[in-house]
Write a protein that holds these residues in place. Structure first.
Motif, short mmCIF file in Angstrom:
data_model
loop_
_atom_site.label_atom_id
_atom_site.label_comp_id
_atom_site.label_asym_id
_atom_site.label_seq_id
_atom_site.Cartn_x
_atom_site.Cartn_y
_atom_site.Cartn_z
N LEU A 93 8.42 2.46 -7.76
CA LEU A 93 9.63 1.69 -8.07
C LEU A 93 9.34 0.19 -7.96
CD1 LEU A 93 12.80 1.77 -8.50
CD2 LEU A 93 12.97 1.65 -6.01
N VAL A 94 8.64 -0.19 -6.88
CA VAL A 94 8.36 -1.60 -6.62
C VAL A 94 7.27 -2.13 -7.56
CG1 VAL A 94 7.38 -3.21 -4.92
CG2 VAL A 94 9.14 -1.56 -4.23
N MET A 95 6.18 -1.41 -7.65
CA MET A 95 4.98 -1.96 -8.30
C MET A 95 4.90 -1.66 -9.80
SD MET A 95 3.63 -3.71 -5.97
CE MET A 95 2.02 -4.16 -6.64
N HIS A 96 5.54 -0.58 -10.24
CA HIS A 96 5.38 -0.21 -11.65
C HIS A 96 6.70 -0.11 -12.40
CE1 HIS A 96 1.26 0.44 -10.66
NE2 HIS A 96 1.52 1.44 -9.85
N ASN A 120 0.22 4.87 8.21
CA ASN A 120 1.03 6.08 8.43
C ASN A 120 2.44 5.76 8.91
OD1 ASN A 120 0.56 5.31 11.05
ND2 ASN A 120 -0.37 7.24 11.72
N ASN A 121 2.85 4.51 8.79
CA ASN A 121 4.17 4.12 9.30
C ASN A 121 4.91 3.33 8.21
OD1 ASN A 121 6.24 3.78 11.10
ND2 ASN A 121 5.10 2.50 12.55
N PRO A 122 5.76 4.02 7.43
CA PRO A 122 6.39 3.34 6.29
C PRO A 122 7.26 2.17 6.73
CG PRO A 122 6.69 5.72 6.13
CD PRO A 122 6.14 5.44 7.51
N VAL A 151 4.25 -0.67 3.57
CA VAL A 151 3.75 0.70 3.49
C VAL A 151 4.85 1.52 2.82
CG1 VAL A 151 2.93 2.70 4.80
CG2 VAL A 151 2.37 0.37 5.58
N LEU A 152 4.61 1.93 1.58
CA LEU A 152 5.69 2.54 0.80
C LEU A 152 5.35 3.97 0.39
CD1 LEU A 152 6.52 -0.43 -1.63
CD2 LEU A 152 7.45 0.04 0.64
N PRO A 153 6.30 4.91 0.59
CA PRO A 153 6.13 6.26 0.04
C PRO A 153 5.91 6.13 -1.47
CG PRO A 153 8.02 6.16 1.52
CD PRO A 153 7.56 4.75 1.33
N VAL A 194 0.86 -1.20 0.00
CA VAL A 194 0.00 0.00 0.00
C VAL A 194 0.88 1.24 0.00
CG1 VAL A 194 -1.77 -1.27 1.28
CG2 VAL A 194 -0.22 0.25 2.52
N LYS A 195 0.24 2.37 -0.32
CA LYS A 195 0.97 3.64 -0.32
C LYS A 195 0.87 4.30 1.04
CE LYS A 195 0.56 4.99 -5.13
NZ LYS A 195 -0.23 5.77 -6.06
#
Ligand SMILES: [Cu+2]
Length: 466
Positions: free
Chosen positions: A437-440, A325-327, A429-431, A261-262
């Motif tokens: 970078l990871v998903m696309h 809210n916690n990357p 939890v990714l910025p 998730v973002k």
């Protein structure tokens, strides 16, 4: 109720003004916690108290998505959705009851039963107010029926063989048709106990026409199951009373696909426990979540409960929501220790030979034929070991590639898979920059690259507004 911009700001900004507002709504003004803990931020772990405040631990903080829209589709990692066609205004699904070969770890097939070639079965997604029709074909070698768990439907559609209908014989079909007035997390399953233990279940989500307030950005469904598959076997023993293989959506850790998730999104996770006879205390690290639904029904916000670990009993469903809210990469797992390991069985060795004890066996090694697992390449014949050492899983380069080459695990810490077994998955939890970078992205991502950048704060933060 739709969240207005002003309400959204009210929730995000928090602070003394928000606390006063929440207190007024409750009829009394609770004291703001000392030390600045009244603020809530969707970008970092924050308290947002007092407990009566709307934004306390993110309780009513909306997602980044606008309110008043239809709900987001549910994501079921590692499982397909059941397609449908609309026939004279009725959503028609075709459900086949089939034997299934499910690879729950790379190289480890399980021979179970399910629907449309998968175990658990494909996800049914519908909307409150729909009329649905399920044409069920029995392709199993024995009779079956399908029950629609939690639905308030006409009794002849309830799928209990004998009590409400005749068994669907092998090679035969039966059609179920009913209206949906409920909304929530439900499931369908065989109503024959041993078939249930054999994996015959699938998720059935009924969405409200308009997304609940506060809106979520992401919505996941995870189904937890236990099986007993003895060494040298691929067929679960449905009469067993203890379990050695554990699956989420039909896969065991570390082959479970992470929920990615973002940073800042509001996330819903729906949990179904379809284990034969054990409950699962499901624990999420790094976040506090709110229980928003149980047993297929939405709970009014006044009764939501904040938790980090919630027990889901056999054949129960639970929904929870939180603001991511916690990357970072957060383990998300059942906390029963026997469910946190794969292939937990006794070592193969002298103890299973009825004419010998360990000392006796060791004193006569020369006269005993050696165990030669290398002579049989079936992974089920490999000698199980203590699960944390992952001896239970084929860790050949070819198989590990299948764990590591999935997009969803790119950039996780080197060796992450050693911490993820049995009923475990990972919430990432990714910025936004790292999410893309990871998903696309097409670029190579080195092991640990994403994790290290989060730990060091090496990512653009200009998205952190509002
Ligand atoms: Cu468990």
């Amino acid at each position: 109720m739709q969240p207005s911009n002003s309400r959204r700001e009210f929730l995000i900004l928090g602070g003394a003004a928000a606390v006063a507002g929440a207190g007024a709504a409750a009829g009394a003004e609770p004291p703001a916690p000392a030390g600045g803990f009244a603020d809530y931020s969707r970008w970092k772990p924050t308290y947002g108290g007092p407990p009566t405040a709307d934004h306390y631990l993110g309780k009513l903080v909306p997602g980044l998505r606008a309110g008043g829209l239809p709900p987001v589709p549910v994501e079921t990692p590692d499982l397909p959705k059941l397609p449908f066609k609309v026939v004279n205004g009725v959503k028609e699904f075709e459900l086949r009851c089939t034997p299934v070969k499910r690879e729950f770890l790379p190289g480890y097939p399980m021979t179970a039963w399910g629907y449309n070639g998968t175990m658990p079965g494909p996800l049914v997604e519908a909307t409150q107010g729909d009329r649905v029709r399920f044409v069920v074909h029995n392709e199993l070698p024995e009779p079956t029926s399908v029950h629609w768990h939690g639905l308030e439907l006409p009794v002849a559609m309830d799928g209990v063989p004998g009590l409400t209908q005749d068994l669907i014989m092998p090679g035969k079909s039966f059609t179920y048709e009913f209206d949906l007035h409920q909304a929530g997390t439900f499931f369908y399953h065989s109503h024959i106990a041993m078939q249930e233990a054999f994996g015959m279940v699938g998720g059935f989500i009924i969405h409200p026409k308009v997304a609940y307030d506060p809106p979520v950005d992401r919505d996941f469904l995870l189904t937890f199951q236990n099986f007993h598959i003895a060494p040298n076997q691929t067929i679960p023993d449905s009469m067993a009373m203890d379990w050695n293989w554990h699956t989420i959506n039909g896969r065991s850790g570390p082959f479970t696909t992470p929920l990615v998730v973002k940073h800042g999104e509001r996330v819903r996770v729906r949990l179904i426990n379809f284990s034969p006879m054990q409950h699962h205390p499901i624990h999420l690290h790094g976040h506090t979540f709110w229980l928003t639904g149980h047993e297929g029904a939405r709970i009014p916000p006044s009764a939501w409960v904040p938790r980090n670990n919630t027990i889901v009993g056999v054949a129960q469903a639970t929904d929870f929501e939180f603001v991511a809210n916690n990357p970072g990469d957060w383990i998300f797992h059942c906390h029963m220790v026997h469910h946190m390991m794969n292939h937990m069985v006794k070592q193969v060795g002298p103890r299973i030979r009825d004419d010998s004890d360990v000392a006796d066996y060791q004193s006569q090694l020369a006269t005993r034929p050696r165990v030669r697992p290398d002579l049989n390449t079936d992974p089920g014949f490999r000698t199980p070991g203590y699960p944390q050492k992952m001896q239970s899983m084929d860790m050949s380069p070819e198989m590990m590639k299948r764990v590591m080459m999935r997009r969803e695990v790119r950039g996780m810490r080197k060796g992450w898979h050693m911490a993820v077994h049995g009923l475990m998955t990972v919430l990432r939890v990714l910025p936004p920059e790292l999410y893309d970078l990871v998903m696309h992205g097409d670029k190579d991502v080195k092991p640990g690259e994403v994790f290290d950048r989060i730990v060091k704060g090496e990512y653009a933060t200009d998205y952190q507004k509002g």
